[in-house]
Design a protein around this motif. Structure first.
Motif, PDB file in Angstrom:
ATOM      1  N   GLU A   1       0.815  -1.187   0.119  1.00 15.21           N
ATOM      2  CA  GLU A   1      -0.059  -0.108  -0.232  1.00 15.21           C
ATOM      3  C   GLU A   1       0.834   1.183  -0.084  1.00 15.21           C
ATOM      4  O   GLU A   1       0.250   2.305  -0.164  1.00 15.21           O
TER       5      GLU A   1
ATOM      6  N   ASP B   1     -10.977   2.505  -5.991  1.00 17.40           N
ATOM      7  CA  ASP B   1     -10.479   1.430  -5.213  1.00 17.40           C
ATOM      8  C   ASP B   1      -8.687   1.886  -5.316  1.00 17.40           C
ATOM      9  O   ASP B   1      -8.141   1.341  -4.240  1.00 17.40           O
TER      10      ASP B   1
ATOM     11  N   ARG C   1      -8.585   3.782  -1.956  1.00 21.69           N
ATOM     12  CA  ARG C   1      -9.180   3.491  -0.944  1.00 21.69           C
ATOM     13  C   ARG C   1     -10.350   4.391  -0.640  1.00 21.69           C
ATOM     14  O   ARG C   1     -10.691   4.635   0.733  1.00 21.69           O
TER      15      ARG C   1
END
Length: 581
Positions: A213, A507, A510
């Motif tokens: 991430e 997406d 987030r």
């Protein structure tokens, strides 16, 4: 598509192809191969790091060489149902993305069409004939994160937690388990047991998710009845998962073992670090533990080594601002100060500055607390108060090492500041940082520390203030009209009703609307006019006002406004770090 197209010249490397198409030279390839032998890093990553080629030029070269079409995934309609039919482990192993499927033919985008064994395995595992296209590794990995998610499924995490509890405490009901957990201490957990424990898998999952991430920090926070795992992404904290408090001992102990800490010591803060290799890229984790009322809190700073090799052009300076800063960096002597709060990117700017002037004929020495990234050809010293190594004592030693350039992690006191200034006045170029809100405020800060104005005026050549704001997500940016109050606060009251850009959430980001960060910068050049103001002990406000009149000085907010108007960030983000005067 006939597979014979892809099979030709299997022994030819990406570097060979780039040379054959004039994108790289043979000398550049030799340089990359030499570094590969030292670091064991894939040559493709080294080529990108040295900027001998881009992902796009590599993909274009592969397309031309193999006659395999290039696909821009960001602008391609992908069938998510096809993606879900391919195991994530397989897709990540060979770095490919399923695009669509017609009857028994599946088209895929792959980073390396030379990997015939991988393509054969994909064919065997999917039971489909494979049509190959090529795309950049970056686009493929981003898409894999989007469609598969950048974390392990919740069920997998739950299974790991259950497995750890079972291994540690046996088959217990909830009441008995709580009592048993109270009896467990750090001293009772052996390193050997931890190495073979399922807690290793749990920690690996936490670390891998953070790497995927792109988070900067992992917080493992103890609460009364649970243990929270939180990530800091693009400057904002969010909760990633909540784990049973029964795992406190084993998870914290595992981290301590990796970091070289004392697992039996839980009453005092400790520092350590360890390395992780993920997808061919090495990451450093700087770790700190601190006792709290519910147990030890752990913070892991994720240090991507590629940050250490960043260039000034990649930081987000506006072209004219970059030109001014480069002229400061190239000076033979003087003090250059980088100011801003913790987490504003000061260290990254310092390292990029050193990379700009790091040549074999220059002796660069740094003193840092701590050393975050290792820099080639630069001697780095870490503060160790217990051993008597402070900023002041280290600088004295450094000046006896015949340096040309000195980097001081932070000016914390009068002694450090005065020695640094004396070093600049004796012919050295000195970089350092201060915690101030803006660049003119650094002058007042130095005076408050006891440095005489005439020393500041005669040694400091430039002061840079900076902030980091979240950048608009390029996948979901849309137009919007900020409120009149927001426009007024940022100094855009004359643009009421104007349209600006902001991410709506998707997406990729987030659902925050932001992805990545954008730097805001203001540079105060210490010219003759500003020197006179410093000697007269003028306020930061007066210095800033005069600098605007004489050197086109732009404040952080004004730089933020420019980036808002370019669609790089939003009005709200600029307001989160500063407001117009």
């Amino acid at each position: 598509m006939a597979q014979t197209t892809v099979k030709k010249e299997m022994s030819v490397t990406v570097a060979d192809i780039l040379v054959s198409q004039g994108i790289m030279t043979k000398d550049q390839v030799k340089e990359c191969e030499a570094e590969q032998k030292k670091s064991d890093t894939p040559i493709g990553q080294i080529i990108l790091k040295k900027e001998f080629a881009t992902n796009e030029s590599i993909a274009g070269a592969l397309e031309s060489h193999y006659s395999v079409p290039y696909v821009d995934i960001e602008n391609y309609v992908i069938d998510p149902d096809v993606v879900k039919r391919v195991p994530e482990r397989l897709a990540r192993k060979f770095k490919f993305l399923p695009l669509f499927k017609i009857i028994n033919n599946m088209s895929i985008a792959i980073a390396d069409p030379r990997n015939l064994f991988g393509i054969d395995e994909i064919r065997d595992k999917t039971g489909c004939d494979i049509e190959v296209m090529v795309s950049t590794e970056e686009q493929i990995l981003q898409s894999l994160d989007k469609y598969y998610g950048s974390t392990a499924p919740v069920e997998d995490m739950t299974d790991m937690v259950d497995e750890i509890l079972q291994a540690e405490f046996g088959d217990l009901d909830e009441e008995v388990e709580v009592e048993k957990v109270k009896e467990v201490s750090l001293e009772s957990v052996s390193a050997e047991a931890l190495e073979s424990s399922p807690v290793v898998k749990l920690l690996n999952t936490i670390l891998l998710r953070a790497i995927r991430e792109g988070v900067s920090d992992i917080h493992i926070q103890q609460e009364e009845d649970t243990m929270l795992v939180r990530y800091r992404l693009d400057g904002a904290l969010y909760q990633a998962s909540a784990l049973p408090k029964a795992l406190r001992t084993t998870l914290v102990s595992r981290i301590k073992i990796l970091s070289g800490m004392n697992i039996a010591e839980s009453r005092a803060p400790q520092d350590g670090r360890f390395k992780v290799n993920a997808g061919g890229t090495e990451f450093d984790f700087r770790v700190n533990t601190m006792p709290t009322v519910y147990g030890e809190s752990v913070v892991l700073r994720v240090l991507d080594k590629s940050t250490a090799s960043m260039k000034l052009e990649q930081l987000g300076f506006a072209p004219n601002t970059l030109e001014i800063y480069q002229s400061l960096v190239e000076r033979p002597n003087g003090v250059i100060l980088i100011t801003g709060p913790t987490g504003s990117g000061k260290t990254t700017t310092l390292y990029a500055s050193l990379n700009k002037i790091n040549t074999p004929d220059v002796n660069i020495i740094t003193v840092e607390d701590p050393v975050e990234y290792r820099l080639g050809y630069i001697r780095q010293t870490q503060i160790n108060v217990k051993a008597g190594i402070t900023f002041a004592s280290a600088i004295r030693a450094i000046l006896r090492q015949d340096p040309d350039i000195v980097m001081i992690g932070e000016m914390r006191d009068h002694e450090t500041a005065e020695i640094a200034i004396q070093a600049a006045m004796t012919g050295h170029l000195v970089f350092s940082t201060l915690h101030t809100n803006d660049s003119p405020g650094a002058v007042s800060r130095l005076i408050d520390m006891g440095v005489e104005p005439f020393l500041i005026a005669s040694s400091v050549v430039g002061i840079v203030a900076q902030r980091l704001v979240r950048g608009n997500c390029k996948h979901c940016t849309e137009n919007y009209v900020p409120s009149e109050r927001m426009l007024r606060n940022i100094g855009l009251q004359d643009k009421t009703g104007a349209t600006f850009s902001k991410g709506k959430g998707c997406d990729y980001c987030r659902n925050t609307g932001y992805k990545g960060r954008v730097g805001l910068y203001e540079i105060l050049v210490i010219d003759d006019i500003v020197r006179d103001l410093i000697l007269n002990r003028e306020t930061p406000h007066v210095i800033a006002k005069k600098a605007k009149e004489t050197q086109n000085f732009k404040t952080l907010v004004e730089d933020g406004v420019d980036k808002v108007e370019k669609g790089l960030t939003s009005v709200e983000e600029v307001l989160s770090v500063a407001t117009a005067a």
